[in-house]
Structures are given as C-alpha cells and as structure tokens.
Design a protein around this motif. Structure first.
Motif, PDB file in Angstrom:
ATOM      1  N   LYS A 138       0.818  -1.208   0.000  1.00 16.03           N
ATOM      2  CA  LYS A 138       0.000   0.000   0.000  1.00 16.03           C
ATOM      3  C   LYS A 138       0.860   1.270   0.000  1.00 16.03           C
ATOM      4  CE  LYS A 138      -3.997  -2.208   0.790  1.00 16.03           C
ATOM      5  NZ  LYS A 138      -5.423  -1.999   0.769  1.00 16.03           N
ATOM      6  N   TRP A 140       3.628   1.486  -1.812  1.00 19.95           N
ATOM      7  CA  TRP A 140       4.379   1.530  -3.070  1.00 19.95           C
ATOM      8  C   TRP A 140       3.851   2.673  -3.933  1.00 19.95           C
ATOM      9  CZ3 TRP A 140       8.616  -1.033  -2.645  1.00 19.95           C
ATOM     10  CH2 TRP A 140       9.399  -1.369  -3.760  1.00 19.95           C
ATOM     11  N   GLY A 141       4.711   3.577  -4.294  1.00 17.77           N
ATOM     12  CA  GLY A 141       4.290   4.737  -5.078  1.00 17.77           C
ATOM     13  C   GLY A 141       4.264   6.020  -4.275  1.00 17.77           C
ATOM     14  N   LEU A 142       4.361   5.910  -2.959  1.00 20.84           N
ATOM     15  CA  LEU A 142       4.321   7.109  -2.124  1.00 20.84           C
ATOM     16  C   LEU A 142       5.638   7.881  -2.187  1.00 20.84           C
ATOM     17  CD1 LEU A 142       1.684   6.032  -0.940  1.00 20.84           C
ATOM     18  CD2 LEU A 142       2.509   6.693   1.314  1.00 20.84           C
ATOM     19  N   THR A 143       5.511   9.175  -2.048  1.00 26.47           N
ATOM     20  CA  THR A 143       6.688  10.026  -1.949  1.00 26.47           C
ATOM     21  C   THR A 143       7.394   9.762  -0.616  1.00 26.47           C
ATOM     22  OG1 THR A 143       5.429  11.757  -0.885  1.00 26.47           O
ATOM     23  CG2 THR A 143       5.572  11.843  -3.304  1.00 26.47           C
ATOM     24  N   ASP A 146       5.565  11.397   2.504  1.00 27.18           N
ATOM     25  CA  ASP A 146       4.323  10.684   2.803  1.00 27.18           C
ATOM     26  C   ASP A 146       4.616   9.301   3.381  1.00 27.18           C
ATOM     27  OD1 ASP A 146       2.800  12.795   1.958  1.00 27.18           O
ATOM     28  OD2 ASP A 146       2.429  11.993  -0.039  1.00 27.18           O
ATOM     29  N   LEU A 149       5.367   9.724   7.013  1.00 34.49           N
ATOM     30  CA  LEU A 149       4.152  10.074   7.753  1.00 34.49           C
ATOM     31  C   LEU A 149       3.270   8.857   7.977  1.00 34.49           C
ATOM     32  CD1 LEU A 149       2.639  13.371   6.261  1.00 34.49           C
ATOM     33  CD2 LEU A 149       3.273  12.942   8.625  1.00 34.49           C
ATOM     34  N   VAL A 150       3.048   8.125   6.895  1.00 34.66           N
ATOM     35  CA  VAL A 150       2.095   7.013   6.963  1.00 34.66           C
ATOM     36  C   VAL A 150       2.629   5.894   7.853  1.00 34.66           C
ATOM     37  CG1 VAL A 150       0.963   5.218   5.605  1.00 34.66           C
ATOM     38  CG2 VAL A 150       1.006   7.574   4.773  1.00 34.66           C
ATOM     39  N   LYS A 152       4.695   6.172  10.390  1.00 37.09           N
ATOM     40  CA  LYS A 152       4.582   6.607  11.789  1.00 37.09           C
ATOM     41  C   LYS A 152       3.157   6.436  12.294  1.00 37.09           C
ATOM     42  CE  LYS A 152       8.270  10.074  12.057  1.00 37.09           C
ATOM     43  NZ  LYS A 152       8.574  11.463  12.462  1.00 37.09           N
ATOM     44  N   ASP A 153       2.203   6.789  11.467  1.00 35.89           N
ATOM     45  CA  ASP A 153       0.808   6.631  11.882  1.00 35.89           C
ATOM     46  C   ASP A 153       0.442   5.159  11.999  1.00 35.89           C
ATOM     47  OD1 ASP A 153       0.550   9.322  12.001  1.00 35.89           O
ATOM     48  OD2 ASP A 153      -0.843   9.525  10.339  1.00 35.89           O
ATOM     49  N   GLN A 158       5.137   8.183  16.825  1.00 28.15           N
ATOM     50  CA  GLN A 158       5.659   9.339  16.094  1.00 28.15           C
ATOM     51  C   GLN A 158       7.172   9.488  16.271  1.00 28.15           C
ATOM     52  OE1 GLN A 158       3.678  11.355  14.050  1.00 28.15           O
ATOM     53  NE2 GLN A 158       2.218   9.708  14.444  1.00 28.15           N
ATOM     54  N   ASN A 159       7.760   8.724  17.168  1.00 27.70           N
ATOM     55  CA  ASN A 159       9.192   8.867  17.417  1.00 27.70           C
ATOM     56  C   ASN A 159      10.049   7.923  16.595  1.00 27.70           C
ATOM     57  OD1 ASN A 159       9.310  10.995  19.370  1.00 27.70           O
ATOM     58  ND2 ASN A 159       8.251   9.599  20.755  1.00 27.70           N
ATOM     59  N   ARG A 161      12.103   6.630  13.548  1.00 25.73           N
ATOM     60  CA  ARG A 161      12.865   7.260  12.460  1.00 25.73           C
ATOM     61  C   ARG A 161      12.935   6.276  11.314  1.00 25.73           C
ATOM     62  NH1 ARG A 161      13.039  12.781  13.118  1.00 25.73           N
ATOM     63  NH2 ARG A 161      13.388  13.238  15.313  1.00 25.73           N
ATOM     64  N   ARG A 182      14.292  14.617   5.953  1.00 29.40           N
ATOM     65  CA  ARG A 182      14.426  15.343   4.692  1.00 29.40           C
ATOM     66  C   ARG A 182      15.879  15.326   4.219  1.00 29.40           C
ATOM     67  NH1 ARG A 182      10.973  18.327   7.995  1.00 29.40           N
ATOM     68  NH2 ARG A 182      12.691  19.629   8.661  1.00 29.40           N
ATOM     69  N   ARG A 340      12.862  20.042  -3.630  1.00 28.62           N
ATOM     70  CA  ARG A 340      11.796  19.344  -2.918  1.00 28.62           C
ATOM     71  C   ARG A 340      11.267  18.159  -3.738  1.00 28.62           C
ATOM     72  NH1 ARG A 340       7.956  20.337   1.204  1.00 28.62           N
ATOM     73  NH2 ARG A 340       6.739  18.432   1.387  1.00 28.62           N
TER      74      ARG A 340
END
Lengths: 623, 623
Positions: A138, A140-143, A146, A149-150, A152-153, A158-159, A161, A182, A340
């Motif tokens: 799911k 695959w294809g994400l930047t 993102d 973020l995903v 971590k969720d 959230q900690n 790395r 980044r 970016r």
C-alpha cells in the motif's frame, strides 16, 4: 575488547526468507575500520561478489553509523550506506545525516546488512531486537515524506525514524537515493538497490544509552573539538547562517562554478540571484542533525511565480549547481521546487540535475528533438522544462525514463556522439566544482572509488584555502597526487568512518583531525590509535575498496575525467583557460599511484596490502 | 460537581498582549451544554458580539473537544471549533477528528479561547500548563503538512499534535480551513479567522489521564455502544472498508448526487469511475482517528497521468462531489490530487470545489471569458483547469482571488446575474446531497445555524433509510419540519457536543442514542441526564445559536434555498422532476418553526428560551 560507542552488534536481515539474526561485531573489524564507511566497505568486500548484478539478490545493502553516533560528540549523527552501485558498478558508499543514524545506534546496531530480495513490497520495523517484515504494497508509489508520515501513523509511534525510497527507487532509477527525514544518502543509486530488493523503508526505534570507555580522555577531546568549531570562520557564521549555499559565492569568485553542462564556467555567474547571500531571502528557518550545534540545514520557501509556497530543506550548494548553474537556471524558486521534488521522488538532486543539463545540451545541439522531449523546449535556462523533466525522471516517463539511469547510460541510448556531453566519471555525474581550476580536487574525482564523488577526498586546501597539511596552489599539478591521497584517506578516516560531519573535520579541526579522532576513539571506545594509525585506517579502507573495484574490472583507464575537461578550457572568469590535459592527468595519476604504493596501472601491491593488514585482498587479486 | 471526562479547565489566550490564563469551567455550563459544539456556542454567544468584524480582534476562535475525548469511549477524538464565520456572518461551528482533540484534552483543557490578534505571525506551544508565543514568521507560507513537520522538528518533539492553517488561511480566503494532521475543521472559513489573528498554528502536548465517575455505568454504556457498532451494516464493512466514498454509490442510486453545479443531477452519474467501489483501486491503506475501531479514513494514491504519485487521506464523499460530480469530473486521480492540494493549501474542499463549479458554469454561459480565467478553459469536466484554479484560489491569484471568498462574494464581484449560479445558503456552499430529492435534508440545510451544513441535521432517515425515530418518505413534505428539528437537536446533542463521531450516532446507535449518551455522560462525568434532557441540550444549543444569528441580522428570509433548487427540477434519474418550490419550503418552514416553538418569522420566543434556561438570550433580544 572495546566498550562505549559501539553496540557491538551486527543485524543481518534476509529479505528472501524473512529471517534475521544478530552477530557480534569482531573487535579487529572495529580496530581496523572504525565504523561507518569503513564497516560498510569491509562487509561489502567480504560478502558481495564484485561482479554481482547490482539489482540481484546477491548484492547487499549495508548501513553503518559510527562509534560516536549517539554519544555526546557533536555532529556525529551520520550514517554510511553501501552496496555495489548500479550506476557505477563500483562500491557505492554514500552518507547521510539527520536523526535516523542516532536512532539506529539506539536501536542497538553498529551495522545492518540487508540481504536477498523480498517477494513483495516490504518494509522493516526494527525495535527491541525484533525485526518485523511488514507489507508495503500500500506504500508503493508514495513520496518520501508521505511514506514516513504514513508509517509513523501505522505503527502508532511518532518517534520512529525511517529511511525509505520514493517512486524513483521503486522504479529502479539508477540515480535514486535513500531518504531519511528530509536528508538523503544521495548518490550512486542506492535507492534503486533498495527498490530492487522490494524494500520500501526501514523504520527504527531505540532507547539505548551510551557509556564511554575513558570519560576524562573523551571529555578532553570533545572539549577541544568544540573549541575548534567555535573558532572556525567557515562554520560560524557562514555555514550556521547560510548553510552550504555560500559555497556558490566562493566557487563563482574562484571561477570554478560549473554552468550549462560545463560549457559556461565563469560565464554564467548567478551568485547574486541564487548564491548564499541572495537565497537567504527565501529563508524559512533552519534545522540541525541530531547533536549538531551548527545547524547548517537551511529551510527555504519558494516565494514567487508558479513555485510559490514550495518548501524544502535545502537546497544545498550542490543542488544550487545541479538545478541552477549546470542547467543555466538562476531562479531560486525553481531550484527550491526541484530540490523538494527530487527529495519526494527519491532522486539524487546532483545526478538528476546533471542529467537534465546533459539533455539540454543534446537538445541545443539537435541530438534531441521536440519529439524526443515530449514537446519540452529543453534549452538551458528553461526552468519550467527542467521541473517537468525532473518529474518525468522520477516517474520514468518519456525522456525521463532514459535519463533515470544517469548520463552514461542515457548517452549510450541516445547515441549520435552524445557521450561527449555526458559529464560523469565511472558513471557518476560530476559534482559542483569545475576541477579544471582545482587540480587536486579533479584528481580526487578521477580516482575516488565511488566515481565523481565530492565527498571522498575534498580538496579543501584548493577550495577554502585551508593550509592543512600545507598551503597549495590550486592551479599546480606537482604534489597533487600526494595531496589527493592525503585528502582521500583523511576524509575516510576522520569523517566517513567515525562518522563525523565532513564540515567539521575539514574546516574546524583540520589541523588536529587525526589526533582528535584518535583521542575520541580512545575515550569513547577504548580502542587505542596514534594519529598516524587513524590516517592509516583511511588508507586501508581506500585500498580495500580499490581491490573490490579492481575485481569488478576497473583499471587505470577508468581513473579519468570527461573529455571536455581535458580538451576544452574554462571559458571565462578567474580560472579562464584552465583545463586538465591527458598529460597533466597522467602526471598526477603517476604521482598518486606512487604515493599510494600501487602499480603504475593503479593496482594495489601485495606489499601495501599486507602493510595494511589486507593480505587477504592481495590473495584475492592473485598477487 | 462533575468528575471524570472533564478537565474542568478553560484556557484563555490573548494574542494581542501575549498573555494567557486558566479559568474554571462552570459546572452549569457543563450540565447545560455537554462539551464540544455546545461549549463553543455558549462561549461565543457570551463573549463575541454578533455584529463584530469576523477578521477583527473582537472575534474569538474557540476550540472544544468533548467529555468523552481522551477516555476509552470509542470514536470520541473529535473537536469543535467556532468563531463568527467570515463566510456566513453566522456562528461557524466546524468539527474535526484525528489526534489533536485527544492531545488537547490530555494537555488539560476542555476549552481553549483564542482572543485578540498577534502583531506578527505567531504559533502557540502549549504544554504543562504553559503557553509559549513563538515566532511563526518563518512558517508563513508553508503548507499544512510542512508546517506540522517543521514545528515538530523545531520543538524537538515528534509527539506534539498540531492544528494549523495553510497559505489560504494566511491570505484570509473565506473558504480556508484549519488542518490537524491530515484532517480538517473544514467549513465556514475558520482558517481565515485564524489567519486574521496572525496565528499559524497551535501545537499541543499533554499527558493527562482520565478517570470515570461511575465505572460500572460507564462500562455498561460503552459496552452497549460497541455492540451497537458491531451490528451496524453501514460501519462494517462499508465505512470500515470504503470510508464515506460509497455514499456516492448510494446517492447516485437515489438520484441525488449533484452534478455540474447542480444542473445535471441524475444525468452525470460517475459512480462506476469514482464511487466507493471504483476508487478502491487507488487504496493506499487506511487509518483511524484516535480510539476509533472503524477506521473510515481511507488513504489513496493517484495512479495515472499527471497526478500519478499524489497521496491523500481521503477523498471523502463530499470531496468526490466537490472535485468530482459538481465540476463534471470523473477522473479519480484528479480528485485525489485536488483533495491533497486543498489540504495542503488549507482550503475547504467542499467550498473550493463548488466555487470552481460556479466558475465553470459562469464560463460556459459566457459570464467569464478566457481573459477572466487567465486562459483556463473552464468547461465542466476539465480536470486540469480545475486543478490549476484550485491552486490559484489557495494563493489568491487571478480568478482564484475572487473565488477564495466563496461563491456568494464571487457572484457579487462577477455580477451579470451570476448569483443565480452561486450554490450556497447563508454564504456557505452546498454539500453533496441534491436536497430536491430529500426534503428534510433540504430543510436542514436551509435552517442550520451555520448555513448549508451537511453536519448539522443530517437526515439519515432519507439518505440511509434508517427508520429512527420512524421511517419517512424522502419526497414528502409533511412532518419534515418536526423531523428536521429532531435531527438538528439530536446531532448537536449526541454527536457534536459530547463529541462523538456522527457516523456512530447516526448509523450504529441511532435507536438508543439519547439513552446511550445519557448513560455515558453519567458514567464518565457524574452529570446526570434523562434521554430527553440529552435531546434538550441539542435544542438549547440550536436556540442559543439562533439567537446569536438573529442578533447578527438573520431572519426567516435567510432560511432559504438557492433559486435553482426552488425552480429547476432534477433533470433525470430516480429523483427526476423533484424540486422544492418556495411554497413547499414555506410549508416546511412553518412546521419547523412551530415544532421549535419559534415565531412564524423564525425568532425564538421568551417562553422557549426560558424553558431551555436561556432567559438571558430572551433579554438580549428584547423579548
């Protein structure tokens, strides 16, 4: 026995069989290779066939922070990553900073070795000595942002790395990078190796604490280091306030800021638009790697036109070249937007920008037509075309599909003599120093075991004028072979292996770098070195990598510069008329090989290898 | 005295003077208004002049989660936000889910009241009872996701939860929203109110734990609620697997999915391309608000064409309308891309999409020319033009500058009779239900105190066929005034105030919603209610808000529907020929006002207000 900075553990992950195990880090490996780049070179040499398919399961992806990572030594949150590079075929050590390196150490590992290939998109979740192989279909294809973020969720933490790849790595773009936060391990296509293993990300969480072996020694060395940093005019205020961007102002002043695919160095001089002082107008604050008091990471926000509102951490100096001068672009907002976008797609900004510049020259010379570019008017300076082509590279669409494997492969596909305009060494696109005006730097690019790598033997003597170990004339050839060896070994020994930020080691503590590293090593780990032994660790690593490359088929003829640099002088400016002729290059190479104790063909001798406790490498070469 | 779910504390932050203080939440406020929407209506009514400039320092921005937020009651991580809306001039309660609501409660507050206006861009950092006023100048211009990333890094705490505005809120776009994580308090322009206060973000961190007043009662109510959820066919598998997107399949089947600015309902029927079952092909996993076992939040990744690689959390059903049908677009990837872009810019997807659809109709009718649109070919169905115009709205460029204040203002600026095509009520753009085929739903939009709000009295009887309190005929007018009152009061009392997810209260526990809320309130907080008293809390809140609006100048004539809905029948499909004539609307309004105990002009009576313990509001109206 060592203590302190090391965890002493190597994590071996087998993606094919979804298994993992922990191994003990041998003390002699620690003593001889220190950590970081050294460890990755040692393990890659030992375990990966030099002729393996970089995208095959036999290639391995090796991560190693250093013995200071996670301690209170400043600027040590760095990590080396290595694999056989799909871009060069050589060893592909790249490094990154940020927070992931500290988290990996805190999670308990000096080295993580990724083996095999997952059957389906996977990410690793490493915590408390456990490795979970999680479904990444799911993702695959994400930047890259993102993805982080995903995950971590998804893991409800959230900690965590994370290091990961973007779409470019998934699509095996040979100029794809690995992103953490980044920041990136940018060069040599390691993101594509990760993609070839169907590995989208590695998520880590750790809570390890570090002791030091000899507190007094450690504190003294650390204190001296901090004092050295404070007196450096480069770190404060320059890098702290402007980041690496002011290097553009410097290289333009030296006439070695390359422009328009290296045809317009000294002619196209956009510092007043995109140099460090100019681009401060786009400042959106700054940030720092873990434990770094300098905080060179400038954050910037595009202000005007179609790019308004795009935020980036960067662009670093190299990107102010790759999406700036080398493409003939002087719009700071376009550069910010491409910086970016490259991070999100998981593309090395440097190789991507040089690939676009290559396409621009081909277009201007009629080797590429509007039909080839999909209608893009690819003239130098067309920032909108640059932006669109960058997206096409990341998604491997149209001409982007061809450029996604770097300029060497692209030139082969385009043909028509376009290889003359492919600015690379060993397949790796050139960094932002026109070495026709900085000879030792040029020799370093020609001979670095990773290809045209700005990070493997930076001639800070020529660029920043730092007189360590002695002042040099940047236009001279004499002595540059010895200087190049000194630089390469120093960088490897005191920056990439311990793992320390290069800015620190080059610019702040250059005059006592070996001594300092020896002292911190002793203080942190209990392993004892003389300053000379530290320098020798760098030599050892460079020799072992050279043997790997020799086995992979590299010879003296690969220690080369692009034809343009050998035959076309710099067009204008303070370095006008300079080039490095084949004769001059040969002169430097001879001196370099001699300094290294290698044959005239650039092959390490048994004598040198045994001196470095690398007899096994001599055996491997049949010496 | 209450205990349990409440923290009992109100945080008052004065941006003008950079001060803050904590106040005690009066127990009678808790008893009479429960929390969430109720609290924000009560405090806004008490403290903000109904005729204040929404962008002036007298307006306040009020945040309130509910008494169940942060407890183990499922689906209670929601928050209400209120201010005088710049879009409508009325009370502007909007709600959001995610993790921010729980964090705010854990940080210690039932209510946060933001007053005044910061001199310079600021963000708040709230932790351990302290409020820090931090410089946000460097964050000004950042997208919502970047803002959250940068603040977490800047504060060196990845567990912070943040609500913020994007560029649209900074630029006072009246359709700007407030974003937390990837969720939004979307409607009524609250993001612009935040922008007018120079407040970029609120960052929170809390570690509070919650007890319950009566464990046995609480557990029993919670258990019954979970059992109710499990038996709901809407929550499982539909919403859990597809999220709200399958509502499109339903509304298309009912013939009430609005298309092409409400000219093509029943004609343009794209469910097989962008409905819930179709768009599952873009799934990138799912996520959930804190404490929610359903996890309706679908994550999706654009697959094809120029949008490939764009990830979003959503699009929700409303966005499948606003960037889908109402713009005549049936490309799922374009909708995904616009959903993400709107979140990043901090724009309400609903108002933004309807504004674009309005511009499209104006363009097709020749009221806007290519010169007006900046060259955009704004015909219905042009997804690329939609995407570009959305960006222009967020950055207030060209035609986007006009649309950024919503269709009511845009129609005034464009003139030429364009107000006929401005689909709004009280200035708020219409949501995704063609109420010509769902009469109680239409009456609710006409009378909701926030304008055309899908969340203030959802007629689930008409849309989902849930027969609570009794089955209804969606085309009938008789009885809809009473049903509308029942729905509005129920929603307010059992969803927006406690604060519970509306899906749960409408679809899972609809048959015992008042009883259940009363039981959980008693169990969690110790405040006792009968089921009737719970329902009455909703009535109280709707009455107090109505008084505010009356003071702000709203009258019966504002309880209206757009001319098109009253005069043009639905073009085709299962609801073909339906409209709500002025006569039918008046019939429903009369019944509604009567059910509410209001005058025929729609003004609350002293008798009703005193019955609701709102005598002070009767005084304020001079009754």
């Amino acid at each position: 026995m060592y203590a302190g900075g090391y965890t002493g553990k190597v994590l071996r992950v087998d993606l094919t069989n979804k298994t993992f195990k922990e191994e003990r880090l041998p003390v002699e490996v620690a003593q001889d290779f220190i950590g970081g780049a050294g460890f990755t070179v040692k393990y890659l040499y030992d375990e990966v066939p030099a002729d393996c398919d970089p995208f095959g399961p036999a290639n391995k992806l090796i991560f190693a922070p250093g013995p200071f990572t996670g301690t209170t030594v400043p600027c040590a949150s760095r990590i080396a990553v290595n694999a056989r590079s799909p871009l060069t075929g050589a060893m592909g050590v790249a490094t990154s900073g940020g927070h992931f390196p500290v988290e990996m150490k805190r999670a308990g590992y000096d080295v993580i070795i990724i083996e095999g290939k997952a059957e389906e998109p996977t990410y690793l979740w490493i915590k408390n000595g456990e490795v979970k192989f999680r479904d990444a279909k799911k993702l695959w294809g994400l930047t890259s942002a993102d993805t982080q973020l995903v995950i971590k969720d998804e893991l409800h933490d959230q900690n965590i790395r994370i290091c990961c790849i973007g779409p470019a790595g998934e699509k095996l773009a040979k100029i794809a990078c690995i992103v953490n936060e980044r920041r990136v391990a940018g060069r040599k296509g390691l993101g594509a190796v990760m993609g070839s293993k169907n590995l989208k990300a590695i998520a880590l969480r750790g809570e390890g604490q570090f002791t030091v072996a000899d507190r007094e020694k450690y504190d003294a060395a650390r204190k001296r280091m901090l004092a050295g940093m404070r007196k450096s005019p480069v770190l404060y205020p320059e890098f702290s306030r402007y980041g690496t961007s002011t290097t553009l102002d410097l290289t333009q002043a030296l006439g070695i800021y390359p422009a328009k695919n290296w045809t317009a160095t000294g002619v196209f001089t956009p510092a007043e638009k995109i140099g460090g002082y100019a681009i401060e107008s786009r400042s959106a604050g700054k940030t720092a790697c873990s434990t770094c008091p300098v905080g060179c990471s400038q954050m910037r926000l595009a202000k005007e036109g179609p790019y308004a509102g795009v935020f980036t951490e960067g662009p670093e100096y190299e990107t102010l070249y790759s999406f700036g001068g080398v493409c003939g672009v002087d719009d700071p907002d376009a550069i910010i937007a491409c910086d970016r976008m490259a991070d999100e797609l998981g593309l090395d900004t440097m190789s991507a920008g040089v690939a676009i510049a290559f396409a621009m020259e081909c277009f201007e010379r009629g080797l590429l037509t509007l039909a080839d570019t999909g209608g893009l008017d690819l003239r130098f300076g067309n920032d909108k075309a640059m932006t669109q082509l960058l997206h096409m590279i990341g998604e491997r669409q149209g001409l982007g599909d061809i450029l996604a494997d770097g300029v060497k492969v692209a030139a082969q596909k385009i043909g028509k003599g376009s290889d003359k305009y492919a600015m690379h060494i060993k397949g790796l696109e050139l960094p932002a120093y026109d070495v026709r005006g900085a000879k030792a730097h040029g020799l370093s690019l020609a001979t670095a075991f990773t290809g045209a790598d700005h990070n493997k033997g930076y001639a800070f003597q020529e660029i920043f004028g730092i007189p360590v170990p002695y002042p040099v004339d940047r236009f001279a050839y004499e002595g540059k072979g010895r200087l190049c060896k000194w630089n390469q070994d120093a960088r490897t020994a005191v920056a990439d292996s311990p793992t320390m930020c290069v800015f620190l080691m080059d610019m702040a503590v250059a005059d006592f770098m070996f001594e300092n590293t020896a002292d911190i090593m002793g203080g942190a780990t209990g392993l004892e070195y003389t300053p000379e032994e530290v320098h020798q660790v760098g030599e050892r690593i460079n020799n072992l990598a050279r043997v790997f490359n020799t086995k992979a088929g590299f010879t003296r003829k690969d220690d080369d510069l692009p034809e343009r640099l050998k035959t076309e002088p710099i067009a204008d400016g303070p370095s006008k008329g300079e080039l490095i002729s084949q004769k001059d290059l040969d002169f430097m190479l001879d001196e370099y090989y001699e300094a290294r104790g290698w044959t005239r063909d650039g092959v390490p001798t048994r004598e040198k290898l045994e001196e470095l406790r690398l007899g096994y490498a001599a055996d491997a070469l049949g010496l």
